[in-house]
Scaffold this motif. Structure first.
Motif, PDB file in Angstrom:
ATOM      1  N   GLU A  51       0.879  -1.171   0.000  1.00 41.49           N
ATOM      2  CA  GLU A  51       0.000   0.000   0.000  1.00 41.49           C
ATOM      3  C   GLU A  51       0.913   1.216   0.000  1.00 41.49           C
ATOM      4  N   GLU A  52       0.793   2.017  -1.027  1.00 38.40           N
ATOM      5  CA  GLU A  52       1.811   3.014  -1.269  1.00 38.40           C
ATOM      6  C   GLU A  52       1.938   4.028  -0.119  1.00 38.40           C
ATOM      7  N   GLY A  53       0.773   4.408   0.421  1.00 40.86           N
ATOM      8  CA  GLY A  53       0.792   5.435   1.482  1.00 40.86           C
ATOM      9  C   GLY A  53       1.508   4.980   2.738  1.00 40.86           C
ATOM     10  N   PRO A  57       5.824   6.156   5.952  1.00 37.82           N
ATOM     11  CA  PRO A  57       6.140   6.114   7.400  1.00 37.82           C
ATOM     12  C   PRO A  57       7.262   5.129   7.688  1.00 37.82           C
ATOM     13  N   HIS A  60      10.518   6.623   6.660  1.00 37.82           N
ATOM     14  CA  HIS A  60      10.870   7.667   7.634  1.00 37.82           C
ATOM     15  C   HIS A  60      11.464   7.042   8.896  1.00 37.82           C
ATOM     16  N   ARG A  61      10.750   5.981   9.356  1.00 38.94           N
ATOM     17  CA  ARG A  61      11.187   5.337  10.595  1.00 38.94           C
ATOM     18  C   ARG A  61      12.566   4.710  10.421  1.00 38.94           C
ATOM     19  N   GLN A  64      15.175   7.267  10.464  1.00 38.59           N
ATOM     20  CA  GLN A  64      15.451   7.721  11.834  1.00 38.59           C
ATOM     21  C   GLN A  64      16.359   6.734  12.552  1.00 38.59           C
ATOM     22  N   TRP A  72      18.056  14.043  -2.173  1.00 37.62           N
ATOM     23  CA  TRP A  72      17.188  14.427  -3.291  1.00 37.62           C
ATOM     24  C   TRP A  72      17.934  14.217  -4.599  1.00 37.62           C
ATOM     25  N   LYS A  82      13.104  11.725  -3.984  1.00 39.74           N
ATOM     26  CA  LYS A  82      14.042  11.469  -2.895  1.00 39.74           C
ATOM     27  C   LYS A  82      14.555  10.051  -3.042  1.00 39.74           C
TER      28      LYS A  82
ATOM     29  N   ARG B   5      19.239  13.182  15.346  1.00 39.97           N
ATOM     30  CA  ARG B   5      18.416  13.527  14.189  1.00 39.97           C
ATOM     31  C   ARG B   5      16.951  13.653  14.591  1.00 39.97           C
ATOM     32  N   ARG B   6      16.519  12.689  15.440  1.00 40.99           N
ATOM     33  CA  ARG B   6      15.117  12.751  15.854  1.00 40.99           C
ATOM     34  C   ARG B   6      14.824  14.029  16.627  1.00 40.99           C
ATOM     35  N   ASN B   9      14.755  16.821  14.348  1.00 41.62           N
ATOM     36  CA  ASN B   9      13.496  16.831  13.599  1.00 41.62           C
ATOM     37  C   ASN B   9      12.374  17.499  14.375  1.00 41.62           C
ATOM     38  N   LEU B  16      10.648  19.676   7.921  1.00 40.03           N
ATOM     39  CA  LEU B  16      10.482  18.251   7.705  1.00 40.03           C
ATOM     40  C   LEU B  16       9.157  17.977   6.992  1.00 40.03           C
ATOM     41  N   ASP B  19       9.243  18.855   3.452  1.00 38.43           N
ATOM     42  CA  ASP B  19      10.053  17.859   2.774  1.00 38.43           C
ATOM     43  C   ASP B  19       9.212  16.634   2.416  1.00 38.43           C
ATOM     44  N   VAL B  22       6.662  17.252  -0.342  1.00 41.53           N
ATOM     45  CA  VAL B  22       7.256  17.238  -1.687  1.00 41.53           C
ATOM     46  C   VAL B  22       7.483  15.806  -2.140  1.00 41.53           C
ATOM     47  N   GLU B  23       7.964  14.968  -1.198  1.00 44.08           N
ATOM     48  CA  GLU B  23       8.258  13.584  -1.549  1.00 44.08           C
ATOM     49  C   GLU B  23       6.998  12.842  -1.989  1.00 44.08           C
ATOM     50  N   PHE B  53      -2.483   5.383  -3.549  1.00 43.64           N
ATOM     51  CA  PHE B  53      -1.633   5.906  -2.473  1.00 43.64           C
ATOM     52  C   PHE B  53      -2.276   5.746  -1.103  1.00 43.64           C
ATOM     53  N   ARG B  55      -4.225   6.636   2.417  1.00 45.18           N
ATOM     54  CA  ARG B  55      -4.448   7.719   3.400  1.00 45.18           C
ATOM     55  C   ARG B  55      -3.219   8.625   3.413  1.00 45.18           C
ATOM     56  N   PHE B  59      -0.250  10.090   7.043  1.00 46.38           N
ATOM     57  CA  PHE B  59       1.176   9.831   7.064  1.00 46.38           C
ATOM     58  C   PHE B  59       1.935  10.764   8.021  1.00 46.38           C
ATOM     59  N   GLU B  62       1.732   9.503  11.315  1.00 47.02           N
ATOM     60  CA  GLU B  62       2.528   8.300  11.540  1.00 47.02           C
ATOM     61  C   GLU B  62       4.008   8.637  11.636  1.00 47.02           C
ATOM     62  N   ALA B  63       4.426   9.578  10.799  1.00 40.49           N
ATOM     63  CA  ALA B  63       5.821   9.996  10.852  1.00 40.49           C
ATOM     64  C   ALA B  63       6.133  10.589  12.219  1.00 40.49           C
ATOM     65  N   ALA B  66       6.444   8.028  14.820  1.00 44.34           N
ATOM     66  CA  ALA B  66       7.753   7.386  14.803  1.00 44.34           C
ATOM     67  C   ALA B  66       8.716   8.155  15.683  1.00 44.34           C
ATOM     68  N   ASP B  67       8.597   9.456  15.628  1.00 44.45           N
ATOM     69  CA  ASP B  67       9.469  10.280  16.453  1.00 44.45           C
ATOM     70  C   ASP B  67       9.090  10.193  17.918  1.00 44.45           C
TER      71      ASP B  67
END
Lengths: 115, 875
Positions: A51-53, A57, A60-61, A64, A72, A82, B5-6, B9, B16, B19, B22-23, B53, B55, B59, B62-63, B66-67
Motif C-alpha cells: 500500500e503506497e501510502g 512512514p 521515515h522510521r 530515523q 534528493w 528522494k 536527528r530525531r 526533527n 520536515l 520535505d 514534496v516527496e 496511495f 491515506r 502519514f 505516523e511519521a 515514529a518520532d
C-alpha cells in the motif's frame, strides 16, 4: 499493510515490510519510494503489493533508525524525487531481519503442517 | 546519531513536513506518469494514483508517531506549546523574566562574593592542612618573631611553620623610585607552601644566617612585568630598598600572591633582613608583635592535637618570659588576616545572603501568584482539554514547562548580568595606594547554584496551580459559574500575596535599619575633620634620612605654600591602615606584667600643629611645642576615654602614667574622643606623643588649605622634590585616604539599598498583579454596578479593598518580623536599631507608596469601565 499476505501481529508485519524495503535497496543500491513499490511488486511477480501510502512512514522510521539514508535527486523523466540507499547498519539490520523472517516462516509452516 | 536527528526533527518540524509533502507529491506524480504511459487518460491516471496511495494525511501523524518513540517528543511539544503561551502574553513573560533575572543575579553575585571571601580555601596545595596560629582573643592575630621560632622548633605536630609580615619600602633602580608593598617572609615560607619560582630561585632556610644575612628579593610577576618590562635578565641585578642594596634572585609565579586573599604584594624578601626595611629590630623582641605565623600540619594530625601541642609550648614560654604571659595559641583558617576580616565578613555576607534569598523567595511567590491567576483564567480551556480526555498530569506538565521556560530564561539572563558585575568587581582596584584585588571569578559551583535556583524558582511556582487543576470540575468550569464565586473567599492566592508582601516589608525594614546604622557610622564623630585637608604620606626611612631635621623642614616649607591655613604631621592618620597600639600603667607601677595594664589604646606621634590642622578639639591643657624634645620631660596628650579609664573622670592635666618600659609621661592636654581603627569601634583610649620625643620615620603631612585639592597637591609635589628628591611619597585628600576604612560601610550601604529597592519593586508587582487581576475578573460586575449608579468611592472599595487589606496585613507582619530580625542585624551593623522613628515611618511611607503605585492603574481601569460597551460585548 501487505495486501495478499496473512494477517499477523503488527510488529511482524512491520518487520516484513522493512525486510522487503531493505532487501530491495540492497539489490538496487539507490531508489526512490515509488521505485521501491514498483520493484517489490516486480520482484515478487506481482504477488506482493505494498500500500503506497504506508511505505513512507516505514521509510521515515528506518531513516530515523539510521538503516537507510536519503538524498534528493532527479528521475530519468526529470522529476524531482528522494532517493534512498542502504547504510552499513542497515545491512546488519537486513541480515538480522532475514534471519528472523526465516524463523517466523519456519514456525508458521511447522504450525500449518501440525494442524 | 539517530537520536540527535530525531531531536533535531522535533524542532524543525515545519521543514520536515514540507520535505515529506514534496516527496509524496513526487511519488504520486511518478505513478501518474506511469499510468499515462500505460495508456490512461490524465484524469483517470490521477485518480488511480491517489487511490493507490491511500491515506495521505495520516502519514504526517505516523511519521510523528515514529518520532514519539523518543520520550523527548512530548517534552519538545510541551516546550513549543509553552513558548507559544509565553509569546501570547508578553507582559506577563517580561515581568516574570525580569523579576527572576534580578533576583537570581543578586543571589549569584552575593554567593560568588561569599564563595570568594569565605568559602573558598587558600589557593595552595594541601590548604586543608594549612592553619594560621592566632592568639586567644578574636582579632589578636599577630605573633612575635621569637615566639614563632620557639613554636617552630619545639612542636611535633607541624610538618613546617613559616612567618610573614606585611610592609612597604622605597625601591630605587637608579633611574626611578617607587613605593612598593612587600612581604617579609621566613626561609621556610615558599617551601612549605609548595610554590616554585616562575624562574630564578626562591630563598630558603639555608639563606638565613642571622640579621641582614640575606639581601635577596623575589619579585611578583605583576610587579616584574609592570616595572621591569618582563625582562629575564633582571635576575642577579641589584636594586635599592630603603637605600640598602638587594639582589633580585627570582620571580614568583603569576597566580601566587601569598596567602592573604586580597593582598597582592610587589615583592618578597627574607624576614631576617627586616631591620633594613623597618628601621627597627623585632627579630629578638618578644614584646614586638606584628608577624603572622602559619603552619602545615603533618598528615594524620588533627587541628585539635596541633593546638594542644602548641599550647603546651605556649604554657612553658609564658613561665619563662614576661612578654608571653597568658600566651595562648588558636588555629584558624588563613587567608583573611586570620579571623580578623573573615569573621565579620562571614557574618555580614551571610546576612546579605539570607536577604537576597528572601528576595528570590518573594519573586517566586510573585510568580506563583501569576501562574495561579493564569491557570484560572485559562480554566475553560483546561476544562475542555480535561473533558476530551487529556490527563491532568499532562496539563500540569504543560503548565510546569511554561514556568520552567520562564525561569530558565530569567536564570540565564540573571547569570549573564551577574557574570558581568563580577567581572567588573574583579578588575576593580578600589584603593590606588593599597594593593587590593578582589578576585571573584565565578567557578562551577556558582553556575550550579544559578541553575539550581532557576529550576527551583520554576518548579515551585509552577506546581502551585496543581491543586487547582486536580480539584477542577470540568463541567462546572465550562458552565462558567465557578470563577466569580471562587473569588469571594480568601484563597491560597491571597495568602501567597500576603506572605510576599510580608517578606518584602521585612526586607525593607532590615535594609532601612542597616542603612540608618551605616549613615550614622559614616557621619559619626571621627574626632577630626577630613574636609579640606591634603595628606602627603611617606616613610623617611625609605630614603635613609635623619628624621627630625627633614621632618621639620617639610613642615616649614609646607606652611609657606599659598593658601595654607595650618600644617601638622602624624605618623599614621587615625582610621588609616597603619597605626600602633600600646598599653599604659599607673604611675608607680613596678611590675609591668600584662595583668597590671590599666588600658590599651592607640598611640600616635604628632607634630605641634597636628591637632589644630586635624581640628581635633583640645578640651583642656595645651598642644605640644617644638620645645617638647628629648631634653625636656616626657609629655603626652590623651583623649577623654583615656582620662576616664585612668583617672576616673578627674582632671588629668598634670598627672602622669607609665609605659611598659617604665618611662613616665606627664599629661599636658586632653582631646575629644575619635575613631581610631574602625568606624564601628566603641570609645577607645588614645595617646598622642610629641614626635621630637617619639622618633618615628612614618610621616603623614597634613595641609589644611583654602586652595583646591589639585593645586595643593601640585604645590606639595614640588615641595617634596625640593626638600627630599629621592623620597617616594603619596599625596591624596584625606577623604580619599579614608576610602579604605569607609569602603565596607559604603559597600554595605549600597548592597542594602539595592536589596530594599528589590523588595519594594517586588511588592509593587505583586500588589499590582493582584489588583489588576481582580479588576479584570470583575469587569462585568463593575459594569453593572456603574450602570446602576454606584459612586466612584464605593467602586474603588469593591475593587481595591482586598489588595489593600493584604498590603496592610502583610506590611504589619513584615515590619514586626523586621524588628526582630534587626536584633540579628545589630550584631553586624553599627548601631542598627529598628526603634528609630525614621525607620518605622520610612517603612510605612514606603509601603503606602507601594500601595498607591500598585493600585493606581487598576483603579483607573475600574473607573473607566463603560457599561454600555461591556454589555454589547457580552451580547
Amino acid at each position: 499493510m501487505l495486501l495478499g499476505s496473512a494477517t499477523m501481529a503488527k510488529n511482524d508485519l512491520q518487520g516484513t515490510l522493512d525486510l522487503l524495503v531493505l532487501k530491495t535497496l540492497l539489490r538496487t543500491r539507490s531508489l526512490h519510494g515509488y521505485g521501491i513499490v514498483r520493484e517489490i511488486q516486480r520482484a515478487s511477480d506481482d504477488l506482493l503489493r505494498v500500500e503506497e501510502g504506508s511505505l513512507y512512514p516505514a521509510l521515515h522510521r528506518m531513516e530515523q533508525c539510521g538503516w537507510i539514508a536519503s538524498e534528493w535527486g532527479v528521475t530519468e523523466a526529470n522529476r524531482k524525487a528522494k532517493y534512498y540507499k542502504l547504510t552499513a547498519s542497515g545491512r546488519k539490520q537486513l541480515q538480522a531481519a532475514e534471519q528472523d523472517f526465516q524463523e517466523l516462516v519456519k514456525g508458521v509452516l511447522a504450525l500449518l503442517r501440525y494442524a | 546519531m539517530s537520536l540527535y536527528r530525531r531531536v533535531a526533527n522535533l524542532f524543525c518540524r515545519a521543514k520536515l513536513e514540507r520535505d515529506i509533502d514534496v516527496e509524496l507529491r513526487s511519488h504520486i506524480q511518478l505513478r501518474i506518469d506511469d499510468n499515462i504511459a500505460a495508456g490512461m487518460a490524465p484524469e483517470e491516471a490521477r485518480r488511480d494514483a491517489l487511490l493507490r496511495f491511500g491515506r495521505r494525511n495520516s502519514f504526517m501523524e505516523e511519521a510523528r508517531a515514529a518520532d514519539t518513540a523518543v520520550v523527548l517528543d512530548g517534552m519538545a511539544r510541551d516546550i513549543r506549546h509553552a513558548a507559544r503561551q509565553v509569546r501570547k502574553s508578553p507582559d506577563f513573560a517580561i515581568t516574570a523574566i525580569v523579576t527572576l533575572a534580578l533576583a537570581i543575579a543578586a543571589n549569584v553575585v552575593v554567593f560568588s562574593v561569599l564563595n570568594a571571601l569565605v568559602l573558598r580555601a587558600v589557593n595552595v596545595a594541601g590548604s586543608d592542612r594549612l592553619f594560621q596560629v592566632v592568639n586567644k582573643n578574636r582579632g589578636n592575630i599577630s605573633q612575635s618573631y621569637p615566639d614563632y621560632l620557639d613554636y617552630r622548633s619545639q612542636n611535633t605536630t607541624f610538618r613546617d611553620m613559616a612567618v610573614y609580615r606585611i610592609g612597604f619600602a622605597g625601591l630605587s633602580t637608579g633611574a626611578a623610585a617607587y613605593k612598593c608593598w612587600l612581604y617579609e617572609v621566613s626561609g621556610s615560607y615558599f617551601g612549605m607552601l609548595g610554590v616554585k619560582p616562575e624562574f630564578g630561585r626562591f630563598f630558603d632556610s639555608h639563606d638565613e644566617r642571622g640579621p641582614n644575612s640575606a639581601p635577596y628579593i623575589v619579585l611578583s610577576d605583576a610587579f616584574w612585568r609592570s616595572h621591569f618590562g618582563g625582562d629575564r635578565r633582571i635576575i642577579g641585578k641589584t636594586v635599592d630598598l630603603n637605600k640598602q642594596p638587594f639582589t633580585i634572585i627570582g620571580i614568583a609565579p603569576r597566580e601566587f600572591h601569598g596567602i592573604e586573599q586580597f593582598f597582592w604584594p610587589d615583592l618578597f624578601l627574607p624576614i631576617v633582613n627586616e631591620r633594613q626595611i623597618e628601621g627597627f629590630d623585632f627579630l629578638s623582641n618578644r614584646f614586638s608583635h606584628g608577624s603572622f605565623v602559619i603552619g602545615m600540619l603533618k598528615p594524620g594530625v588533627s587541628a585539635q592535637q596541633a593546638s594542644e601541642n602548641l599550647n603546651a609550648i605556649a604554657h612553658t614560654l609564658a613561665k619563662h618570659y614576661k612578654a608571653d604571659e597568658g600566651l595562648y595559641a588558636r588555629l584558624v583558617n588563613p587567608g583573611l588576616f586570620g579571623d580578623q576580616i573573615g569573621e565579620p565578613a562571614r557574618g555580614f555576607l551571610s546576612a546579605i545572603m539570607i536577604m537576597t534569598f528572601l528576595v528570590l523567595v518573594a519573586a517566586c511567590m510573585n510568580l506563583a501568584g501569576i501562574f495561579a491567576a493564569r491557570a484560572s483564567d485559562r480554566g475553560r480551556e483546561l476544562a475542555i482539554r480535561l473533558a476530551i480526555g487529556s490527563s491532568r498530569w499532562h496539563i500540569l506538565r504543560q503548565l510546569l514547562t511554561e514556568a520552567l521556560l520562564v525561569s530558565l530564561i530569567g536564570g540565564a539572563a540573571g547569570t549573564l548580568v551577574a557574570a558581568f558585575l563580577l567581572r567588573t568587581l574583579t578588575y576593580w582596584q578600589p584603593f590606588g595606594d593599597f594593593p587590593i584585588h578582589v578576585t571573584v571569578i565565578p567557578d562551577p559551583s556558582v553556575y550550579a547554584l544559578a541553575l539550581a535556583l532557576s529550576l527551583l524558582s520554576g518548579i515551585l511556582p509552577g506546581i502551585f496551580p496543581a491543586r487547582q487543576i486536580w480539584s477542577m470540575d470540568a463541567t462546572q468550569v465550562m458552565k462558567g459559574g465557578a470563577s466569580t464565586t471562587a473569588f469571594r473567599r480568601l484563597s491560597w492566592r491571597d495568602l501567597l500575596l500576603g506572605a510576599q508582601i510580608a517578606v518584602c516589608a521585612l526586607l525593607l525594614t532590615a535594609s532601612l535599619v542597616a542603612l540608618r546604622g551605616m549613615d550614622r557610622s559614616l557621619h559619626a564623630a571621627f574626632g577630626f575633620q577630613p574636609q579640606g585637608v591634603m595628606l602627603a604620606n611617606t616613610d623617611l626611612n625609605m630614603a635613609g634620612y635623619p628624621h627630625l631635621t627633614v621632618y621639620k623642614r617639610m613642615l616649614e616649607e609646607a606652611a609657606r605654600l599659598p593658601g595654607v591655613i595650618s600644617v601638622g604631621a602624624i605618623n599614621d592618620t587615625p582610621l588609616s591602615s597603619g597605626g600602633d597600639n600600646t598599653t599604659a600603667y599607673r604611675e608607680g607601677t613596678t611590675d609591668f606584667r600584662p595583668s597590671n595594664v590599666v588600658l590599651a589604646g592607640s598611640e600616635y606621634a604628632v607634630s605641634p600643629g597636628y591637632l589644630q590642622t586635624a581640628q581635633t578639639h583640645l578640651l583642656a591643657g595645651r598642644d605640644f611645642t617644638w620645645h617638647d624634645d628629648d631634653k625636656a620631660p616626657k609629655v603626652a596628650i590623651v583623649n577623654e576615654t583615656f582620662a576616664r579609664k585612668m583617672f576616673g573622670g578627674s582632671n588629668p592635666v598634670g598627672r602622669r602614667f607609665a609605659q611598659g618600659d617604665g618611662s613616665l609621661f606627664q599629661i599636658v592636654g586632653v582631646v575629644e574622643d575619635g575613631k581610631y581603627n574602625f568606624l564601628t569601634e566603641h570609645p577607645t583610649p588614645a595617646m598622642f606623643f610629641p614626635v621630637a620625643q617619639d622618633p618615628n620615620s612614618d610621616m603623614t603631612l597634613l595641609v589644611r588649605s583654602h586652595m583646591p585639592p589639585a593645586e595643593t597637591a601640585a604645590a606639595l609635589n614640588h615641595m617634596f622634590g625640593k626638600v627630599a628628591p629621592d623620597l617616594p611619597f603619596t599625596i591624596q585628600s584625606w577623604q580619599d585616604g579614608l576610602a579604605l576604612v569607609l569602603f565596607p560601610a559604603r559597600a554595605a550601604t549600597v548592597t542594602l539599598g539595592v536589596m530594599g529597592l528589590f523588595a519594594a519593586v517586588l511588592a509593587i508587582t505583586g500588589v499590582f498583579g493582584m489588583a489588576a487581576y481582580s479588576v479584570s475578573k470583575r469587569k462585568k460586575e463593575f459594569g453593572i454596578r456603574i450602570a446602576l449608579g454606584t459612586q466612584a468611592m464605593q467602586l474603588m472599595r469593591a475593587a481595591l479593598a482586598r489588595p489593600l487589606l493584604l498590603l496592610l496585613c502583610g506590611s504589619a507582619i513584615g515590619l514586626t518580623l523586621g524588628v526582630f530580625a534587626s536584633r540579628l542585624l545589630s550584631e553586624i551593623v553599627y548601631e542598627a536599631t529598628p526603634r528609630d522613628p525614621i525607620v518605622m515611618s520610612g517603612v510605612i511611607v514606603a509601603m503606602l507608596l507601594v500601595g498607591i503605585l500598585a493600585t493606581w492603574v487598576p483603579a483607573n481601569r475600574a473607573m473607566g469601565i463603560d457599561p454600555a460597551a461591556l454589555l454589547r460585548e457580552e451580547a
